[in-house]
Design an enzyme around this catalytic site. Structure first.
Site, PDB file in Angstrom:
ATOM      1  N   ASP A 284      11.896  63.652  66.978  1.00 49.28           N
ATOM      2  CA  ASP A 284      12.270  63.615  68.400  1.00 49.28           C
ATOM      3  C   ASP A 284      12.267  62.174  68.898  1.00 49.28           C
ATOM      4  O   ASP A 284      11.217  61.609  69.212  1.00 49.28           O
ATOM      5  CB  ASP A 284      11.277  64.472  69.203  1.00 49.28           C
ATOM      6  CG  ASP A 284      11.622  64.561  70.688  1.00 49.28           C
ATOM      7  OD1 ASP A 284      12.562  63.873  71.121  1.00 49.28           O
ATOM      8  OD2 ASP A 284      10.940  65.311  71.413  1.00 49.28           O
TER       9      ASP A 284
ATOM     10  N   LYS B 185       8.097  57.535  83.429  1.00 49.87           N
ATOM     11  CA  LYS B 185       7.341  58.147  82.326  1.00 49.87           C
ATOM     12  C   LYS B 185       6.617  57.095  81.482  1.00 49.87           C
ATOM     13  O   LYS B 185       5.623  57.389  80.822  1.00 49.87           O
ATOM     14  CB  LYS B 185       8.305  58.977  81.470  1.00 49.87           C
ATOM     15  CG  LYS B 185       7.633  59.881  80.445  1.00 49.87           C
ATOM     16  CD  LYS B 185       8.668  60.814  79.861  1.00 49.87           C
ATOM     17  CE  LYS B 185       8.126  61.667  78.733  1.00 49.87           C
ATOM     18  NZ  LYS B 185       9.147  62.606  78.229  1.00 49.87           N
TER      19      LYS B 185
ATOM     20  N   GLU C 113       6.859  68.247  73.480  1.00 47.48           N
ATOM     21  CA  GLU C 113       8.322  68.276  73.389  1.00 47.48           C
ATOM     22  C   GLU C 113       8.837  68.726  72.013  1.00 47.48           C
ATOM     23  O   GLU C 113       9.714  69.608  71.949  1.00 47.48           O
ATOM     24  CB  GLU C 113       8.869  66.890  73.758  1.00 47.48           C
ATOM     25  CG  GLU C 113       8.708  66.586  75.239  1.00 47.48           C
ATOM     26  CD  GLU C 113       8.848  65.131  75.614  1.00 47.48           C
ATOM     27  OE1 GLU C 113       8.691  64.808  76.804  1.00 47.48           O
ATOM     28  OE2 GLU C 113       9.105  64.306  74.712  1.00 47.48           O
TER      29      GLU C 113
ATOM     30  N   ASP D 280      12.168  69.834  80.992  1.00 48.07           N
ATOM     31  CA  ASP D 280      12.004  68.677  80.106  1.00 48.07           C
ATOM     32  C   ASP D 280      12.057  67.440  80.999  1.00 48.07           C
ATOM     33  O   ASP D 280      13.128  67.045  81.458  1.00 48.07           O
ATOM     34  CB  ASP D 280      13.127  68.655  79.060  1.00 48.07           C
ATOM     35  CG  ASP D 280      13.162  67.363  78.243  1.00 48.07           C
ATOM     36  OD1 ASP D 280      12.182  66.583  78.306  1.00 48.07           O
ATOM     37  OD2 ASP D 280      14.169  67.134  77.542  1.00 48.07           O
TER      38      ASP D 280
END
Length: 596
Positions: free
Chosen positions: A206, A75, A180, A14
């Site tokens: 999420d 990211k 994810e 992850d």
């Protein structure tokens, strides 16, 4: 199956905005692998100092002292253009420098070993992935090659490909990228397979450090079959944004009290950000906390009470945006909220009480599922997929069947800015669809191929009058969610394949190979630095032991010689920090010889 022979099993990673996590199938179950600090998650931070490079906990721990050279949020840059409005917004808040590179790519500028270095977001992400790879290798005692890496469901093609490139630079064979929330649903399905009879609808909410996804899936056959119905999200919404609102509020309060501007003091802002993040976490279990910072700016101490109500007021627009995205996703999935059997919370930001309260209110006081660990579920699901793809014969892995969807509509932009959709959003992947188009002007030479949040271009020489040049556009999305476009001129049968190259931000094969070489060089430098640090530490240990040894000795010429040797060695350490490992070892051997 834990792997064949000397080969390590495939791992699941992850790769988070703020924290990353790695897991593996071992001993017939999934193991979350702790890092060298014993922590099950690792900060997604990389720091560059005068003498060394730090990744993870070491980088985050020194961030307030070295803000300009401590990189986080890679990211939020990966797969984006420098001119992207989100990038420009973030640049105002980051303590590190970002410049425009070739093809409008953002490049991060740092000082490393007293030299200025430039890095792409892919390279910084590869360093974090490399750290996760090393963490797994230390645990398994074998070199790791294969990995499943997760990405936000709402990542576009550029962001997905850039993440895959980061994996390659880190020395990983990325066997699959999965979304994810889908990975988290796999974790839920495996944990609750005995309770799943028939088919259930689950909604994965999420909310992480930098991205937000909502996914609606059906799970059936005892938790083995996962079909994604719809996804929604925002690749620029998460805990970092909540922190930023707190930082802005505190900076305004500092300006109001003392008429001093914090905006140019990077170190002060870094300390304030760290304190705000800590306060945010406390406010998830307490209704009030305080921020206390000595000598924050121009020797002025700053103290301020912060209530949960104030935190919620500052961030309500973000929370409302999450709920609007959730409603749109339910609409896309054509599922009524009353038909949702489970609401699964994933990502550290779902611990915020207001987020949970808004979800419960929306689902009419339905109990939220907290059985999966919000920090570890994504890596858990990725590791299950990694085990399945590498032939694990355990029934849980063997029976796993995943049907995901593409988050964005893809198609051709026609004359007058009309968008002709070829693959609608939420189409199951992998998929392949085509459509026939005609030239709109004489001797048209190029076609714009667009998707929401991204633009690609393919250049084809038609050499035909308007309307006579017909071409068949074939859009293909693989299981990783990565797009390939082929355009075929019908009259000639000639085909052109869209290659997304450096001109629009994609790394070339040569650039990736160069970055792999650079990554190996940095790794060797890290290992050399560690060897030297260990050697100096061993020498200092030796001095300490010798000092203890001579305490009980009677005065003699031998004792004086040993005392002199200890003093001389301590001085040598002070003035010879640049000495080689061999020189340090020799000094230790000499001291041990004298003090025998």
């Amino acid at each position: 199956m834990d792997g064949k022979g000397n080969n390590a099993p495939a791992i699941g990673i992850d790769l988070g905005t703020t924290y990353s996590c790695v897991a593996v199938w071992k001993h017939e179950r999934i193991e979350i692998i702790p890092n060298d600090q014993g922590n099950r998650t690792t900060p997604s931070s990389v720091a560059f100092a005068d003498a060394e490079r730090l990744i993870g906990d070491g980088a985050k721990n020194q961030a307030t002292m070295n803000p300009a050279n401590t990189i986080f949020d890679a990211k939020r840059l990966i797969g984006r253009r420098f001119s992207d409005g989100k990038v420009q917004e973030d640049m105002k808040l980051w303590p590190f420098k970002v410049i425009q590179g070739p093809a409008n790519t953002p490049k991060i500028v740092v000082s490393y070993k007293r030299e200025e270095k430039e890095f792409l977001a892919e390279e910084i992400s590869s360093m974090i992935l490399g750290k996760m790879k090393e963490t797994a290798e230390a645990y398994l005692g074998k070199p790791v090659k294969d990995a499943v890496i997760t990405v936000p469901a709402y990542f576009n093609d550029s962001q997905r490909q850039a993440t895959k490139d980061a994996g390659a630079i880190a020395g990983l064979n990325v066997i699959r990228m999965i979304n994810e929330p889908t990975a988290a649903a796999i974790a839920y399905g495996l944990d609750n397979k005995s309770d799943i009879n028939g088919k259930i609808n689950v909604l994965v909410f999420d909310l992480g450090g930098g991205t937000f996804d909502v996914s609606i899936l059906t799970i059936e056959q005892g938790g083995g079959t996962f079909e994604v119905k719809a996804v929604g999200g925002d690749t620029h919404l998460g805990g970092e944004d909540f922190d930023n609102r707190m930082v802005d509020h505190c900076a305004r309060e500092f300006k109001r009290r003392y008429n001093k501007d914090l905006s140019e003091n990077k170190r002060a802002l870094g300390r304030l950000r760290f304190a705000c993040e800590k306060a945010k976490r406390i406010l998830s279990c307490s209704t009030q906390t305080s921020i206390e910072l000595d000598g924050l700016h121009e020797a002025i101490d700053f103290s301020m009470k912060f209530s949960r109500a104030k935190f919620e007021e500052l961030n309500m627009s973000f929370f409302n945006k999450c709920m609007e995205t959730l409603k749109a996703c339910l609409s896309d999935a054509t599922i009524e909220k009353s038909c949702v059997n489970e609401v699964i919370l994933v990502g550290g930001s779902t611990r915020i009480p207001k987020v949970q309260c808004m979800l419960q209110d929306f689902f009419e006081k339905k109990k939220l599922c907290k059985s999966v660990n919000p920090d570890e579920a994504v890596a858990y699901g990725a590791a299950v997929m990694a085990a399945k793809l590498t032939g694990n014969n355990n029934k849980s892995c063997r029976d796993l069947m995943l049907m995901d969807v593409t988050p964005l509509s893809l198609g051709i932009e026609l004359i007058g800015e009309l968008f002709d959709v070829i693959i609608p959003r939420n189409t199951p992947i992998p998929t392949k669809k085509s459509k026939i188009h005609s030239t709109v002007c004489d001797y048209q030479v190029c076609v714009d191929i667009k998707a929401k949040e991204q633009e690609l271009q393919i250049t084809i020489c038609w050499g035909a009058p308007r309307g006579f040049g017909q071409f068949n556009d074939i859009f293909e999305i693989d299981a990783n969610g990565i797009l390939t476009v082929t355009s075929e001129i019908i009259s000639t049968g000639k085909t052109e394949k869209l290659m997304i190259t450096n001109e629009n931000g994609r790394l070339s094969k040569e650039e990736i190979e160069k970055m792999i070489e650079d990554a190996d060089k940095y790794k060797q430098e890290d290992q050399e630095y560690k060897k030297k640090a260990d050697a100096f530490n061993a020498l200092e240990d030796c001095i300490y032991n010798m000092k203890n040894k001579i305490k009980s000795m009677k005065k003699s010429r031998k004792l004086r010689k040993m005392e002199d040797a200890i003093v001389d060695t301590a001085k040598w350490i002070k003035h010879n920090q640049a000495a080689s490992v061999d020189e340090v070892h020799r000094m230790k051997e000499d001291l041990e010889t004298i003090c025998k």
